[in-house]
Scaffold this active site. Sequence first.
Site, short mmCIF file in Angstrom:
data_model
loop_
_atom_site.label_atom_id
_atom_site.label_comp_id
_atom_site.label_asym_id
_atom_site.label_seq_id
_atom_site.Cartn_x
_atom_site.Cartn_y
_atom_site.Cartn_z
N LYS A 303 -24.16 -51.93 50.13
CA LYS A 303 -22.99 -52.54 49.49
C LYS A 303 -22.16 -53.17 50.60
CE LYS A 303 -18.89 -51.66 46.71
NZ LYS A 303 -18.18 -50.71 45.87
N ARG A 313 -11.52 -56.37 41.03
CA ARG A 313 -10.34 -55.61 41.44
C ARG A 313 -9.13 -56.02 40.60
NH1 ARG A 313 -11.51 -55.77 47.96
NH2 ARG A 313 -13.48 -54.63 47.86
N LYS A 325 -11.98 -52.90 53.15
CA LYS A 325 -12.95 -51.80 53.01
C LYS A 325 -14.04 -51.88 54.08
CE LYS A 325 -12.06 -51.12 48.05
NZ LYS A 325 -12.65 -50.72 46.75
N GLU A 341 -29.53 -47.60 55.97
CA GLU A 341 -29.01 -47.01 54.73
C GLU A 341 -30.16 -46.60 53.80
OE1 GLU A 341 -26.04 -46.16 53.91
OE2 GLU A 341 -24.67 -47.29 55.19
N LYS A 356 -25.74 -55.04 46.63
CA LYS A 356 -24.55 -55.64 46.03
C LYS A 356 -23.77 -56.40 47.09
CE LYS A 356 -20.34 -54.00 43.87
NZ LYS A 356 -19.56 -52.85 43.54
N SER A 382 -18.68 -59.50 40.05
CA SER A 382 -17.68 -60.25 39.28
C SER A 382 -17.51 -61.69 39.79
CB SER A 382 -16.35 -59.51 39.31
OG SER A 382 -15.95 -59.24 40.64
N TYR A 421 -22.57 -58.88 34.17
CA TYR A 421 -21.61 -59.09 33.08
C TYR A 421 -22.18 -60.07 32.05
CZ TYR A 421 -18.77 -56.82 36.58
OH TYR A 421 -18.33 -55.91 37.51
#
Length: 435
Positions: A303, A313, A325, A341, A356, A382, A421
Amino acid sequence: MASTIFSTSSSLPTAVKGLDCNTYKPTLGNLRFIASPNRKSIAVPSSSSPAPKPLFPVVKATSDVPVKTGLSDAECEAAVAAGNVPEAPPVPPTPLAPAGTPVVPSLPLSRRPRRTRRSPALRAAFQETSISPANFVYPLFIHEGEEDTPIGAMPGCYRLGWRHGLLEEVAKARDVGVNSIVLFPKVPDALKTPTGDEAYNEYGLVPRTIRMLKDKFPGLAIYTDVALDPYSSDGHDGIVREDGVIMNDETVHQLCKQAVAQARAGADVVSPSDMMDGRVGAIRGALDDAGFQHVLIMSYTAKYASSFYGPFREALDSNPHFGDKKTYQMNPANYREALVEVHEDESEGADILLVKPGLPYLDIIRQIRDNSPLPIAAYQVSGEYSMIKAGGILKMIDEEKVMMESLLCLRRAGADIILTYFALQAARCLCGEKR
Ligand code: PBG
């Protein structure tokens, strides 16, 4: 034309609606039966003598099905062997090129890859990647309210009332074969704390919603998000120390409680999206200790700290209150680091590895596909959704075609499932429905 590019689940009753039945016509009706052109003495009647009764009836090209002669197979074969061949349409003339087209010798190519693209039937036969509504996981935003609130930055998406709009949306998705959802809660500010304890409240919005959905739709696969940001008064995925450091192991402790609360409510797949180190192994242990050995972990393996999350957000009002972040989400410049990872998540017991965002990170999806046997999820986030929507609304692109192409490309790169979505809209398109 969706059916020629994207195949649908054959179990869906509506799955074949996209096929253009009008263009499918049996060719038999176009055959004409006449005497053989190269055995004139037998077949073609001379103008001076009365025309012999033809062995095969002449059928006009326009009639649908040739009249049967009643001949046996042996008689048909004998007639052909004797030169009395049924007529087929003439060899079609070579189509004309426009005036001025250069006349050139054909290139001496041993392979012409365009051959397998010549017709819809050939293209469909050699299509390497398919996509079906069963591959989609539908992310849904929920809130405590009774009305559905539109999300400004994500046209077509709403914060759904957990007891009303959500149920309708899930029912619509199931109607077109989307039977997997992932829940994202908008938590009232009054419930947010620095340690995000509302995340594991068994009566909180998410566990309550899971229980209700499982009651209404027992067959629905429910994915949950495991991270503190919707519950954190700092808007971060973990607990923030005085000096701004996001505390790893202490956060993991909270995430384990969150995952167990979700599993107890009936979640099928818990999805840690927080990017703390060691959380997959810790969550696996906590789930197993609580008797939830059957619950899957979909780890957000790679991610990235991406600006494509902006609209999300806004939807959850979960922007970090300070900083960014980047100390826990990955640097978009990094490729090899994804494998670090992957190795951790595999050894800690992840069931599904997630990448992502989606489309800008196809190389990461492909790398993981080539390096791990585990199922892969891609998250079309998004910002990706909103860009396609905006382009469509402004009539700069064909929204539906770009939507389907982007989803197909995620599958081609190696994703088994796609969080998108567009899940409902794309599934409707695959089923031949138009909104
Ligand atoms: C937070 C979370 C985020 C998304 C999914 N889970 C946002 C973030 O990391 O800041 C983003 C999804 C999207 O943009 O569609 N744990």
